[in-house]
Design a protein around this motif. Structure first.
Motif, PDB file in Angstrom:
ATOM      1  N   ASN A  62      47.052 100.413 -17.567  1.00  0.00           N
ATOM      2  CA  ASN A  62      47.148  99.066 -17.480  1.00  0.00           C
ATOM      3  C   ASN A  62      48.016  98.562 -16.088  1.00  0.00           C
ATOM      4  N   ASN A  63      48.695  99.550 -15.653  1.00  0.00           N
ATOM      5  CA  ASN A  63      49.638  99.420 -14.535  1.00  0.00           C
ATOM      6  C   ASN A  63      50.246  97.954 -14.546  1.00  0.00           C
ATOM      7  N   ARG A  64      51.098  97.642 -15.641  1.00  0.00           N
ATOM      8  CA  ARG A  64      51.838  96.406 -15.770  1.00  0.00           C
ATOM      9  C   ARG A  64      53.291  96.795 -16.507  1.00  0.00           C
ATOM     10  N   GLN A  78      54.715  89.300 -18.866  1.00  0.00           N
ATOM     11  CA  GLN A  78      54.238  90.591 -18.513  1.00  0.00           C
ATOM     12  C   GLN A  78      54.034  90.126 -16.649  1.00  0.00           C
ATOM     13  N   PHE A  79      53.964  91.231 -15.855  1.00  0.00           N
ATOM     14  CA  PHE A  79      53.496  91.101 -14.616  1.00  0.00           C
ATOM     15  C   PHE A  79      52.968  92.555 -14.055  1.00  0.00           C
ATOM     16  N   GLY A  80      52.228  92.711 -12.852  1.00  0.00           N
ATOM     17  CA  GLY A  80      51.625  93.710 -12.416  1.00  0.00           C
ATOM     18  C   GLY A  80      50.266  93.999 -12.315  1.00  0.00           C
ATOM     19  N   HIS A  81      49.520  94.512 -11.396  1.00  0.00           N
ATOM     20  CA  HIS A  81      48.259  94.839 -11.477  1.00  0.00           C
ATOM     21  C   HIS A  81      47.885  96.005 -10.703  1.00  0.00           C
ATOM     22  N   THR A  82      46.697  96.561 -10.931  1.00  0.00           N
ATOM     23  CA  THR A  82      46.298  98.019 -10.319  1.00  0.00           C
ATOM     24  C   THR A  82      46.304  97.955  -8.794  1.00  0.00           C
ATOM     25  N   SER A 125      51.567  95.013  -6.720  1.00  0.00           N
ATOM     26  CA  SER A 125      50.601  96.150  -7.314  1.00  0.00           C
ATOM     27  C   SER A 125      51.244  97.415  -7.384  1.00  0.00           C
ATOM     28  N   GLY A 139      59.612  89.253 -12.284  1.00  0.00           N
ATOM     29  CA  GLY A 139      58.486  89.959 -11.769  1.00  0.00           C
ATOM     30  C   GLY A 139      58.492  89.550 -10.195  1.00  0.00           C
TER      31      GLY A 139
END
Length: 471
Positions: A307-309, A322-326, A337, A377
């Protein structure tokens, strides 16, 4: 005007001392620089042989408190590869040294620096005040003066040669240090993670719980096992954290869970995620890798492999944010990212959460949002390309200094441990044990910041380094 960087640096220090408080004229400063350089060389030679320790600051204080340095102590600053020694007169207030440090940063590290005058008024008052305030805050928040001073000085941590665990271990994937100073390691017994461990939907093929006691507490002095537990509980354990209340948190990429255990009786207290079920919503993880816990009990989880988060939960396990993306190594869509957040560490006084972004080969730090939740984040800094190695884990020693490990045999690079200044965004130093590092996977620092432990797979072992003289 100046033929080399050394002359620029010398001129910068001369102007720095000349503008700070009006205490010395240029000739006196030049003499102090030359004499100080000789003393530094002598002290380094003595320190290398163990004859004398490196002098610590004599007490904690904010810059505004006019903390006095020990007579003839030398404050060392590393800034993007430039090392500068300040030969300080007896009882020179730290606030003066801080100003001189700012002078060098502005004089050495920015383009067109020679056109700048070293006087603070030339920096622009708001920029100058912000910089001084940040330096003062960092000094006042250092948990222990000596270890942080050592790290800032660039001294290599000392390997504790006589400390060597003799018990048979599986892949040592995690290490934490309890409140007594004893390292607690996490290993996988007879199981290894290979291409056939999971199917295409991230479900583990072999769902037999590990029969071995996968959590082992070692004696900080003898390296002998003091206790072990965790048998018949885990599938593929990955990371371990000990929180401020001595609870133990384990991430399991096979169970897709984060589990909190009592440090006293080892009973499970809280389970986040659904056992054996990967997912992308706020109630599920997909191969979570690491945790960090605040003083108030808030939990940050690196939901790493799929999930890269980064997810945040309150002390009761309720989802908060939550935060983050691929992203990818070659093309990061944004600085935030993530490409496999593999380890996380919290520098709570600075409200900063740093991530070992493994496949992006970097450390990236974000606002933890403990003081201002709306900032959770937001990117604070990024340290890319850690000597061309993937970064597996990070650990905080405070004051914006992170320890990390990176490199592996799989990428055909030697493993390293390193110290990084996340405020200035650069790697200060690196080191490894005498026999080298092959596949370092985790790093931890003791509560008093006197010892560093590195967990390694293949060979399955733990290394100890000291940040305090006498070991």
């Amino acid at each position: 005007m100046y033929t080399d960087r050394g002359q620029k640096l010398k001129a910068a220090v001369v102007r720095g001392f000349a503008c700070v408080g009006g205490r010395d004229d240029v000739n006196q400063t030049l003499d102090r620089w030359q004499n100080g350089a000789r003393r530094v060389q002598q002290r380094d030679q003595q320190a290398a042989t163990g004859t004398i320790p490196v002098l610590p600051w004599n007490r904690r204080s904010k810059v505004e408190d006019h903390l006095l340095l020990e007579p003839r102590i030398h404050v060392h600053m590393v800034s993007r590869g430039v090392e500068a020694w300040f030969g300080c007169p007896t009882n020179l207030p730290v606030r003066w040294v801080a100003v001189a440090m700012v002078v060098v940063v502005f004089t050495i590290c920015q383009d067109g620096c020679l056109a700048r005058n070293a006087f603070p008024s030339q920096f622009g008052e708001s920029e100058y005040v912000r910089t001084i305030r940040r330096l003062g805050d960092r000094m006042s928040r250092m948990p222990l003066p000596y270890p942080v001073y050592t790290a800032l000085r660039g001294v290599q941590p000392l390997e504790v040669l006589q400390w060597a665990p003799t018990l048979t271990l599986g892949e040592v994937v995690g290490v934490a240090v309890d409140h007594d100073g004893d390292p607690v390691i996490l290993h996988r017994g007879g199981r290894t993670w290979g291409p056939e461990s999971f199917n295409d939907t991230y479900h583990m093929i072999d769902t037999t719980r590990l029969p071995e006691s996968t959590i082992v507490k070692l004696d900080q002095y003898s390296a002998q096992a003091k206790e072990s537990w965790g048998a018949d509980f885990f599938l593929m354990p990955h990371g371990i954290t000990i929180d401020p209340l001595a609870n133990i948190w384990i991430t399991d990429v096979g169970l897709h869970q984060v589990i909190k255990f009592s440090g006293a009786n080892h009973h499970p207290l809280l389970e986040l995620g659904e056992a054996g079920v990967p997912g992308v919503d706020e109630h599920h993880f997909c191969q979570p890798t690491s945790t960090a816990v605040s003083l108030a009990g808030e939990v940050f989880v690196a939901d790493g492999y799929c999930n890269n988060r980064i997810m945040r939960f309150d002390q009761n396990g309720n989802f908060v944010s939550q935060f983050g993306h691929t992203g990818t190594k070659s093309l990061l869509n944004t600085v935030s990212s993530l490409h496999l957040p593999h380890g996380i560490a919290l520098d709570e006084p600075l409200d900063v959460l740093c991530v070992a972004d493994r496949e992006a080969e970097r450390i990236v730090c974000f606002r933890a949002g403990l003081l201002e939740p709306d900032l959770f984040g937001n990117v604070v800094s990024s340290i890319p390309e850690i000597h061309g190695r993937r970064v597996f884990d990070v650990a905080s020693i405070g004051a914006g200094i992170m320890l990390g490990v990176g490199g592996s045999e799989a990428e055909r690079t030697a493993g390293i441990a390193f110290a990084a200044d996340t405020t200035e965004a650069y790697v200060m130093s690196q080191w490894r044990p005498r026999l080298g590092l092959h596949n370092p996977h985790a790093v931890a620092v003791s509560p008093d910041a006197s010892a560093i432990y590195i967990a390694e797979m293949k060979p399955n072992t733990v290394w100890k380094f000291s940040l305090r003289r006498g070991y």
